[in-house]
Motif scaffolding. Structure first.
Motif, PDB file in Angstrom:
ATOM      1  N   TYR A 214       0.872  -1.182   0.000  1.00  0.00           N
ATOM      2  CA  TYR A 214       0.000   0.000   0.000  1.00  0.00           C
ATOM      3  C   TYR A 214       0.907   1.231   0.000  1.00  0.00           C
ATOM      4  N   TYR A 215       0.654   2.176  -0.912  1.00  0.00           N
ATOM      5  CA  TYR A 215       1.500   3.368  -1.038  1.00  0.00           C
ATOM      6  C   TYR A 215       0.741   4.625  -0.606  1.00  0.00           C
ATOM      7  N   GLU A 216       1.430   5.460   0.168  1.00  0.00           N
ATOM      8  CA  GLU A 216       0.796   6.701   0.623  1.00  0.00           C
ATOM      9  C   GLU A 216       1.854   7.790   0.787  1.00  0.00           C
ATOM     10  N   TYR A 231       1.951   6.381  14.225  1.00  0.00           N
ATOM     11  CA  TYR A 231       1.770   5.251  13.313  1.00  0.00           C
ATOM     12  C   TYR A 231       2.400   3.979  13.897  1.00  0.00           C
ATOM     13  N   GLN A 235       0.900  -0.028  15.371  1.00  0.00           N
ATOM     14  CA  GLN A 235       1.312  -1.311  14.771  1.00  0.00           C
ATOM     15  C   GLN A 235       2.118  -2.133  15.790  1.00  0.00           C
ATOM     16  N   TYR A 308       6.056  -2.375   7.540  1.00  0.00           N
ATOM     17  CA  TYR A 308       5.913  -0.998   7.051  1.00  0.00           C
ATOM     18  C   TYR A 308       7.294  -0.398   6.797  1.00  0.00           C
ATOM     19  N   GLU A 334       1.076  -8.251   4.479  1.00  0.00           N
ATOM     20  CA  GLU A 334       0.834  -6.804   4.538  1.00  0.00           C
ATOM     21  C   GLU A 334       2.144  -6.012   4.434  1.00  0.00           C
ATOM     22  N   ASN A 336       3.015  -1.724   4.269  1.00  0.00           N
ATOM     23  CA  ASN A 336       2.556  -0.334   4.138  1.00  0.00           C
ATOM     24  C   ASN A 336       3.740   0.590   3.898  1.00  0.00           C
ATOM     25  N   CYS A 337       3.646   1.396   2.846  1.00  0.00           N
ATOM     26  CA  CYS A 337       4.756   2.283   2.470  1.00  0.00           C
ATOM     27  C   CYS A 337       4.268   3.727   2.593  1.00  0.00           C
ATOM     28  N   ILE A 338       4.785   4.435   3.592  1.00  0.00           N
ATOM     29  CA  ILE A 338       4.308   5.790   3.870  1.00  0.00           C
ATOM     30  C   ILE A 338       5.490   6.749   3.757  1.00  0.00           C
ATOM     31  N   SER A 400      -5.277   0.216  -3.487  1.00  0.00           N
ATOM     32  CA  SER A 400      -4.355   0.161  -2.347  1.00  0.00           C
ATOM     33  C   SER A 400      -3.278   1.244  -2.419  1.00  0.00           C
ATOM     34  N   CYS A 401      -3.744   2.469  -2.730  1.00  0.00           N
ATOM     35  CA  CYS A 401      -2.862   3.635  -2.554  1.00  0.00           C
ATOM     36  C   CYS A 401      -3.762   4.797  -2.145  1.00  0.00           C
TER      37      CYS A 401
END
Length: 731
Positions: A214-216, A231, A235, A308, A334, A336-338, A400-401
């Protein structure tokens, strides 16, 4: 299917590695190499690149030479292979970490034909004695791992990698070469093949799409650290990596996470080898949850369950970003890329580039532009990333972004697209996006005049929109394949056959505007909530009223007591004692002592009456005496050192230094800057600015400039006088 000693490749895979089947292209790649053909493999992180040379090496009669850039990675891989075979000598590495006795041992095993894989650093391969030695042994093939290091357009260019081909030729074996990398744009791919003289190699490209990631991109406010802590605490027990660009920031952030109850350690090239190994092992063994690192960490880190990857700073290139985010969710779970983005960070990177050669500067700035494009764009992030690597993502919404989950409103882009295509053709397809946009918006730059582009019919035809708007249009045209960037001359815009078709018969095309992160009061545009304030509005109003009351009694402007960001933070954190108050943005010990009590009393009563559960886990505890810079500035101002000298010593601009001084003063420390102010600011100006701030409702520099007159006063003198005023009256 090729058989070795009557075993099929599948049987050998099971027998040696214990796997039931190959992943993706692995089997085809191995067959190609065993048939003696040059092979070029582009396979994203987690796809099983190392198997492509390890299995053929183990089943070939002689020794495979594996060229790899990282000493730590070599050791891990050699240990892993020794676990599969009974013989210690089956795999060795040759690099600067070995003693003379160890090198002699390696050479003996190679001479006796025991060794199937020899890992070599490119620096070791260039040594004459090693070249001579390798001429004497049988070699099955050369494998060049992390091949993107060959290209100046790659994210991790190493000059010694460009010398590999002549060295392989000097060793003089007619054996195949396999080059492998996890990331390569079409430009980098071409560069690698040219440099290694393997244009005829069989090419195996796996999809760059990692569906589980997931990209954000989040706007980077004043304190991204708060968002990061929030964040990570959401987690619990999960492993994560936080990337920073500087070693100093890595150390600071790791320490801040520790004092806030997070099990974290730093990792960067400046730490001694033993510390790096210990910290990496603790992360792999799950004794800590988070590693805070520069890009020195991660190449070849085989931890499948990193959940992440957070970028405190945007990386210098999209390849770097893809590579680093790719360390998340390698087990297909899972990931997550923030990333936190601010254009200020990009400008800092541009400053660093100024010391490079002109050619390097050009490459670095092109790569940075791609990063900005990715961060600011409102288009599906997955689509953009895959497009960057020359791959088409067919879906309109990846689901998923942040951009797909919170889509921006679209607008009809037919006329804009038509104008861009006409302009690119009018410019004979010889210019980059910046120049094309300059012509469209009618910028009277010298460039346009010298080429007489200001006389073109398209000149200024799109002047009602700004550069940001046209950047967004061009970017989406690239993704839609209406425009392409010339690979040879990186960045020159060309009209594609699809673009020519569009011009003949224009059709409706919906486009989106870019995010405006610099004025990020816009709606909540990412999954985690944007800069929209979470402050308790009632309490915020009450705190402002209290501040006004005190300001009347003390005959001071309200901002001298506490500034708005401090009150806003109080209305988020609900501090009820002095210790907690000192953790509020812009509140130091002096300010807390001088003005804190009535504010704490008000908050305490408010919390009790409204039965508020305070988010105390979210008060970011500062590292004690963390700021050596703050102490350095205070000491040198006490010694009456000029601000220019202080700024020069700390490699800062005067503006950056003044920002630090403002923070120190607004947090409650008294500073005597008269020695500098008297030399720099005219006495009449001093008086006028001082009087202005006595009456002012706000401490805004822009408003002060407007009121006092920009012709006569400059920003720097107003900032200096505001510091003097706050220090004299507020502290």
């Amino acid at each position: 299917m090729k058989k070795v000693n009557n075993y099929s490749l599948n049987e050998l895979l099971k027998k040696i590695f214990g796997f039931d089947s190959f992943k993706g292209n692995q089997e085809a790649i191995i067959n190609n190499l065993l048939q003696g053909r040059d092979t070029f493999v582009i396979m994203p992180t987690g796809g099983g690149k190392s198997m492509c040379y390890q299995l053929p090496a183990l089943i070939s009669p002689s020794t495979a030479i594996i060229i790899s850039p990282l000493i730590a990675l070599m050791k891990n891989q050699v240990d892993a292979i020794r676990n599969f075979g009974a013989e210690q000598g089956i795999a060795h590495f040759l690099n600067s970490s070995l003693s003379k006795a160890e090198i002699a041992e390696v050479r003996k095993d190679l001479k006796n034909g025991k060794t199937k894989l020899l890992y070599v650093a490119p620096e070791s391969l260039t040594k004459d004695e090693n070249v001579q030695f390798l001429q004497e042994i049988d070699i099955s093939f050369f494998a060049i791992d992390e091949a993107h290091c060959i290209s100046e357009w790659g994210h991790d260019f190493r000059p010694e990698y460009r010398r590999l081909r002549p060295i392989i030729e000097a060793i003089g074996k007619k054996v195949p070469i396999i080059a492998l990398t996890a990331t390569a744009t079409p430009k980098v791919q071409q560069d690698i093949q040219k440099n290694l003289n393997m244009q005829d190699a069989s090419l195996f490209i796996s999809s760059f799409n990692r569906p589980n990631l997931y990209y954000e991109v989040r706007p980077k406010g004043e304190e991204p650290i708060k968002d990061i802590i929030k964040y990570i605490k959401s987690q619990p027990g999960k492993s994560g990596i936080v990337y920073c660009l500087s070693r100093k920031k890595v150390e600071e952030l790791a320490e801040t996470l520790q004092v806030n109850g997070i099990k974290a350690l730093p990792y960067h090239a400046g730490l001694d080898s033993a510390t790096r190994v210990t910290n990496q092992d603790k992360f792999l063994m799950e004794e800590i949850d988070v590693i805070v690192a520069t890009i020195a960490f991660g190449m070849g880190i085989d931890k499948p369950d990193v959940r992440y990857v957070i970028h405190h700073d945007m990386p210098k290139s999209l390849e770097g970003y893809y590579q680093e985010t790719g360390r998340s969710g390698r087990d297909d779970g899972e990931g997550n890329c923030i990333a936190f983005y601010s254009y200020d960070d990009i400008q800092k990177l541009e400053k660093f580039n100024k010391n490079k050669s002109v050619a390097e500067q050009e490459i670095a700035s092109q790569l940075l532009l791609e990063t900005v494009a990715y961060a600011e764009s409102s288009v599906c992030r997955r689509k953009q990333l895959l497009h960057y690597f020359g791959e088409i993502y067919p879906e309109d919404n990846c689901g998923s972004c942040d951009n797909c989950l919170h889509p921006k409103t679209k607008f009809e882009g037919k006329d804009a697209v038509e104008l861009v295509l006409e302009t690119v053709l009018a410019l004979k397809q010889l210019f980059k996006a910046k120049h094309v946009i300059g012509v469209i918006t009618g910028k009277p730059s010298a460039n346009n005049k010298s080429f007489k582009h200001n006389q073109l019919e398209v000149f200024g035809k799109g002047s009602e929109y700004d550069e940001k708007y046209w950047n967004a249009v061009i970017r989406q045209m690239l993704i839609e394949r209406l425009l392409a960037k010339d690979i040879e001359n990186y960045g020159l815009l060309k009209v594609t056959p699809e673009g020519h078709k569009f011009l003949k018969k224009p059709y409706s095309i919906m486009l989106t505007r870019d995010h405006d992160y610099e004025n990020a009061d816009e709606e909540d545009f990412f999954a985690g909530g944007a800069k929209t304030s979470t402050a308790d509005k009632n309490l915020f109003t009450m705190l402002k009223d209290l501040r006004k009351e005190i300001s009347r009694k003390e005959n001071l402007p309200p901002f001298v007591i506490f500034q708005d960001p401090s009150l806003e933070d109080m209305a988020i954190q609900y501090p009820i004692n002095f210790e907690e108050l000192k953790n509020i943005t812009g509140v130091g010990a002096g300010k807390a002592q001088k003005y804190g009590k009535p504010f704490l009393d008000l908050i305490k009563t408010y919390v009790e009456e409204n039965e508020i559960i305070r988010p105390m886990d979210m008060v970011v505890k500062s590292v004690v005496n963390k700021s050596g810079l703050k102490v350095y500035i205070i000491q040198n101002i006490d010694r009456k050192i000029s601000l220019e000298d202080i700024a020069f010593a700390k490699n800062m601009s005067i503006s950056e230094l003044l920002t630090e001084v403002e923070r120190i003063v607004s947090a409650g420390t008294k500073l005597d800057l008269n020695y500098y102010v008297n030399e720099y600011v005219d006495p009449y100006h001093q008086e006028e600015i001082y009087d202005y701030f006595r009456e002012a409702e706000s401490d805004s520099i822009d408003k002060a400039l407007e009121e006092l007159g920009e012709d006569e006063f400059n920003e720097e003198e107003i900032r200096l006088m505001r510091i003097k005023f706050m220090s004299d009256l507020g502290n």
